[in-house]
Scaffold this motif. Structure first.
Motif, PDB file in Angstrom:
ATOM      1  N   ARG A  58     -38.614  20.186  22.312  1.00 28.06           N
ATOM      2  CA  ARG A  58     -39.900  20.800  22.040  1.00 28.06           C
ATOM      3  C   ARG A  58     -40.460  21.691  23.245  1.00 28.06           C
ATOM      4  O   ARG A  58     -41.430  22.078  23.126  1.00 28.06           O
ATOM      5  CB  ARG A  58     -40.740  19.461  21.783  1.00 28.06           C
ATOM      6  CG  ARG A  58     -40.522  18.645  20.505  1.00 28.06           C
ATOM      7  CD  ARG A  58     -41.992  17.461  20.405  1.00 28.06           C
ATOM      8  NE  ARG A  58     -42.076  16.721  21.334  1.00 28.06           N
ATOM      9  CZ  ARG A  58     -41.830  15.589  21.950  1.00 28.06           C
ATOM     10  NH1 ARG A  58     -40.907  15.082  21.071  1.00 28.06           N
ATOM     11  NH2 ARG A  58     -42.239  15.148  22.952  1.00 28.06           N
ATOM     12  N   HIS A  59     -39.650  21.580  24.089  1.00 27.61           N
ATOM     13  CA  HIS A  59     -40.141  22.139  25.227  1.00 27.61           C
ATOM     14  C   HIS A  59     -39.383  23.553  25.848  1.00 27.61           C
ATOM     15  O   HIS A  59     -38.254  23.380  25.434  1.00 27.61           O
ATOM     16  CB  HIS A  59     -40.590  21.253  26.669  1.00 27.61           C
ATOM     17  CG  HIS A  59     -41.659  20.183  26.156  1.00 27.61           C
ATOM     18  ND1 HIS A  59     -41.217  19.297  25.484  1.00 27.61           N
ATOM     19  CD2 HIS A  59     -42.941  20.226  26.554  1.00 27.61           C
ATOM     20  CE1 HIS A  59     -42.508  18.410  25.454  1.00 27.61           C
ATOM     21  NE2 HIS A  59     -43.341  19.232  26.154  1.00 27.61           N
ATOM     22  N   ARG A  60     -39.708  24.124  26.744  1.00 25.99           N
ATOM     23  CA  ARG A  60     -39.048  25.103  27.306  1.00 25.99           C
ATOM     24  C   ARG A  60     -37.775  24.610  28.016  1.00 25.99           C
ATOM     25  O   ARG A  60     -37.597  23.638  28.294  1.00 25.99           O
ATOM     26  CB  ARG A  60     -39.678  25.988  28.532  1.00 25.99           C
ATOM     27  CG  ARG A  60     -40.951  26.630  28.059  1.00 25.99           C
ATOM     28  CD  ARG A  60     -41.515  27.368  29.142  1.00 25.99           C
ATOM     29  NE  ARG A  60     -42.945  27.965  28.740  1.00 25.99           N
ATOM     30  CZ  ARG A  60     -43.518  28.898  29.592  1.00 25.99           C
ATOM     31  NH1 ARG A  60     -43.199  29.313  30.639  1.00 25.99           N
ATOM     32  NH2 ARG A  60     -44.723  29.276  29.123  1.00 25.99           N
ATOM     33  N   PRO A  61     -36.757  25.365  27.707  1.00 27.44           N
ATOM     34  CA  PRO A  61     -35.143  25.128  28.438  1.00 27.44           C
ATOM     35  C   PRO A  61     -35.229  24.778  29.705  1.00 27.44           C
ATOM     36  O   PRO A  61     -36.055  25.525  30.442  1.00 27.44           O
ATOM     37  CB  PRO A  61     -34.484  26.289  27.898  1.00 27.44           C
ATOM     38  CG  PRO A  61     -35.052  27.028  26.720  1.00 27.44           C
ATOM     39  CD  PRO A  61     -36.507  26.813  27.159  1.00 27.44           C
ATOM     40  N   LEU A 107     -38.212  23.373  35.963  1.00 22.29           N
ATOM     41  CA  LEU A 107     -38.864  22.165  35.986  1.00 22.29           C
ATOM     42  C   LEU A 107     -40.528  22.327  36.400  1.00 22.29           C
ATOM     43  O   LEU A 107     -41.084  21.526  35.881  1.00 22.29           O
ATOM     44  CB  LEU A 107     -38.158  21.274  36.868  1.00 22.29           C
ATOM     45  CG  LEU A 107     -36.843  20.629  36.589  1.00 22.29           C
ATOM     46  CD1 LEU A 107     -36.296  19.716  37.849  1.00 22.29           C
ATOM     47  CD2 LEU A 107     -36.881  20.133  35.318  1.00 22.29           C
ATOM     48  N   ARG A 108     -40.887  23.200  36.711  1.00 23.34           N
ATOM     49  CA  ARG A 108     -42.153  23.278  37.113  1.00 23.34           C
ATOM     50  C   ARG A 108     -43.069  23.605  35.935  1.00 23.34           C
ATOM     51  O   ARG A 108     -44.178  23.300  35.860  1.00 23.34           O
ATOM     52  CB  ARG A 108     -42.504  24.665  37.883  1.00 23.34           C
ATOM     53  CG  ARG A 108     -41.582  24.544  39.398  1.00 23.34           C
ATOM     54  CD  ARG A 108     -42.065  25.894  40.374  1.00 23.34           C
ATOM     55  NE  ARG A 108     -41.201  25.655  41.476  1.00 23.34           N
ATOM     56  CZ  ARG A 108     -41.541  25.028  42.715  1.00 23.34           C
ATOM     57  NH1 ARG A 108     -42.631  24.262  42.487  1.00 23.34           N
ATOM     58  NH2 ARG A 108     -40.908  24.757  43.754  1.00 23.34           N
ATOM     59  N   GLN A 109     -42.472  23.933  34.821  1.00 19.61           N
ATOM     60  CA  GLN A 109     -43.114  24.035  33.409  1.00 19.61           C
ATOM     61  C   GLN A 109     -43.263  22.826  32.603  1.00 19.61           C
ATOM     62  O   GLN A 109     -43.541  22.817  31.617  1.00 19.61           O
ATOM     63  CB  GLN A 109     -42.435  25.211  32.696  1.00 19.61           C
ATOM     64  CG  GLN A 109     -42.112  26.530  33.281  1.00 19.61           C
ATOM     65  CD  GLN A 109     -43.754  27.200  33.716  1.00 19.61           C
ATOM     66  OE1 GLN A 109     -44.748  27.331  33.106  1.00 19.61           O
ATOM     67  NE2 GLN A 109     -43.561  27.755  34.869  1.00 19.61           N
ATOM     68  N   HIS A 110     -42.877  21.829  33.179  1.00 21.03           N
ATOM     69  CA  HIS A 110     -42.505  20.386  32.349  1.00 21.03           C
ATOM     70  C   HIS A 110     -43.317  19.228  33.025  1.00 21.03           C
ATOM     71  O   HIS A 110     -43.884  19.237  34.049  1.00 21.03           O
ATOM     72  CB  HIS A 110     -41.171  20.115  32.435  1.00 21.03           C
ATOM     73  CG  HIS A 110     -40.199  20.937  31.502  1.00 21.03           C
ATOM     74  ND1 HIS A 110     -39.858  20.577  30.334  1.00 21.03           N
ATOM     75  CD2 HIS A 110     -39.646  22.124  31.769  1.00 21.03           C
ATOM     76  CE1 HIS A 110     -39.299  21.401  29.744  1.00 21.03           C
ATOM     77  NE2 HIS A 110     -39.031  22.402  30.709  1.00 21.03           N
ATOM     78  N   ARG A 111     -43.709  18.135  32.272  1.00 18.43           N
ATOM     79  CA  ARG A 111     -44.279  17.275  32.652  1.00 18.43           C
ATOM     80  C   ARG A 111     -43.372  16.102  33.297  1.00 18.43           C
ATOM     81  O   ARG A 111     -42.384  15.803  32.689  1.00 18.43           O
ATOM     82  CB  ARG A 111     -45.119  16.505  31.417  1.00 18.43           C
ATOM     83  CG  ARG A 111     -46.235  17.521  30.843  1.00 18.43           C
ATOM     84  CD  ARG A 111     -46.920  16.858  29.613  1.00 18.43           C
ATOM     85  NE  ARG A 111     -46.549  15.711  29.257  1.00 18.43           N
ATOM     86  CZ  ARG A 111     -47.538  14.798  28.678  1.00 18.43           C
ATOM     87  NH1 ARG A 111     -48.790  15.232  28.586  1.00 18.43           N
ATOM     88  NH2 ARG A 111     -47.257  13.560  28.223  1.00 18.43           N
ATOM     89  N   PHE A 112     -43.855  15.305  34.171  1.00 19.63           N
ATOM     90  CA  PHE A 112     -43.115  14.093  34.821  1.00 19.63           C
ATOM     91  C   PHE A 112     -43.868  13.012  34.718  1.00 19.63           C
ATOM     92  O   PHE A 112     -45.118  12.881  34.541  1.00 19.63           O
ATOM     93  CB  PHE A 112     -42.735  14.562  36.275  1.00 19.63           C
ATOM     94  CG  PHE A 112     -41.830  15.735  36.490  1.00 19.63           C
ATOM     95  CD1 PHE A 112     -40.508  15.373  36.613  1.00 19.63           C
ATOM     96  CD2 PHE A 112     -42.064  17.065  36.384  1.00 19.63           C
ATOM     97  CE1 PHE A 112     -39.492  16.137  36.784  1.00 19.63           C
ATOM     98  CE2 PHE A 112     -41.040  17.882  36.689  1.00 19.63           C
ATOM     99  CZ  PHE A 112     -39.923  17.570  36.822  1.00 19.63           C
TER     100      PHE A 112
END
Length: 316
Positions: free
Chosen positions: A184-187, A194-199
């Motif tokens: 569902r999210h950017r590769p 990883l800066r474009q993802h939630r942790f």
């Protein structure tokens, strides 16, 4: 109070048991519950001990409870030594110190205690039904000096104390997510992605050890809208597909719902240390549990370091 050595003849040594519980819990009510008596009995026994010794052992505070005075702090070390000596003497004289029976309480970190120690020791007690085991998987430090446990497995080696200590094992943590989240999210192909993802991570100011704060070292300013003091809660959220989480391999690798993300770039190595009080280390039941935990970690070295996904059980 004026000290008078002749008052020692009136000392009831059993009062030291009450003193120790109040010193450890800081509350007469908590000490009473642990000793199976009422509050007034605890207060009366502490007063009798202070009278016999001719000194004040506690200062009472509404906010902090019973605080040891300087004299109380001095007595604490001697009282713990007496307690340990009596404990060992009773077990050796009765023969239970060498018997394959008795009770062992193990304090450990929450994740390791729940996902590794508990399943391993469930096999152990099947082989030794006369040995009962308490497992305390808690997200905070456990005190041996307060008799909260007989054996402790921790992230850090104790800095001081009359303990027998060994390095139990290395273990690795990696970045995990569900395939559904990744779809569902950017590769994610590089660390910058990883800066474009939630942790999902720890509540930094409530983490009980600095050893847990690895996310900021690996990914500065990572976006972590969901945080928890519990690694099990982080694991649960990751399984639900709500973000990326750095998790121990011994937890996440066992769950087919999670996959590794950038395993070569994101990897953390930590250690577990195991220790117990010197006066308990020679007891047969402690030796058995201690040795079995060591054998179990050796048998699962590949799982602990992320090279396999299955938990193995050595024969006790």
């Amino acid at each position: 109070m004026q000290k008078d050595p002749t008052r020692l003849s009136t000392l009831n040594w059993d009062d030291l048991k009450f003193f120790l519980e109040v010193a450890r819990t800081r509350k007469a009510s908590s000490a009473a519950k642990r000793l199976g008596v009422d509050y007034t009995t605890v207060s009366r026994r502490i007063a009798a001990l202070e009278q016999a010794l001719g000194t004040l052992l506690f200062e009472k505070s509404r906010t902090s409870g019973f605080l040891l005075t300087l004299e109380g702090q001095r007595l604490l070390g001697y009282a713990e030594s007496i307690e340990s000596t009596l404990h060992m003497a009773c077990e050796q004289v009765s023969g239970s110190g060498m018997a394959l029976s008795g009770h062992v309480r193990i304090g450990c970190t929450e994740g390791f205690g729940s996902f590794f120690v508990t399943p391993q020791l469930s096999h152990f007690v099947d082989t030794y039904p006369a040995i009962s085991v308490d497992i305390l998987p808690l997200p905070h430090f456990i005190s041996l000096s307060k008799r909260e446990a007989d054996i402790v497995i921790a992230l850090e080696r104790p800095e001081h104390g009359a303990y027998v200590c060994c390095k139990l094992c290395d273990y690795r943590l990696r970045l995990y997510a569900t395939p559904e989240y990744l779809a569902r999210h950017r590769p994610v192909e590089t660390l910058d992605d990883l800066r474009q993802h939630r942790f999902i991570s720890y509540v930094e100011d409530l983490a009980f050890s600095a050893e847990l704060l690895y996310l900021n070292h690996l990914i500065p300013d990572a976006h972590a809208p969901l945080r928890s003091t519990s690694v099990i809660a982080q694991y649960t959220a990751a399984v639900q597909g709500h973000g990326l989480a750095i998790l121990p391999c011994f937890i996440a690798a066992q769950d087919a719902r999670l996959v590794e993300v950038l395993p070569r770039e994101v990897e953390v190595t930590r250690q577990f240390w195991m220790y117990c009080r010197e006066d308990l280390r020679k007891l047969r039941r402690i030796v058995l549990v201690w040795d079995y935990i060591r054998e179990a970690t050796e048998a699962n070295e590949a799982l602990l370091n992320g090279r396999q996904r299955a938990l193995h059980f050595p024969t006790p």
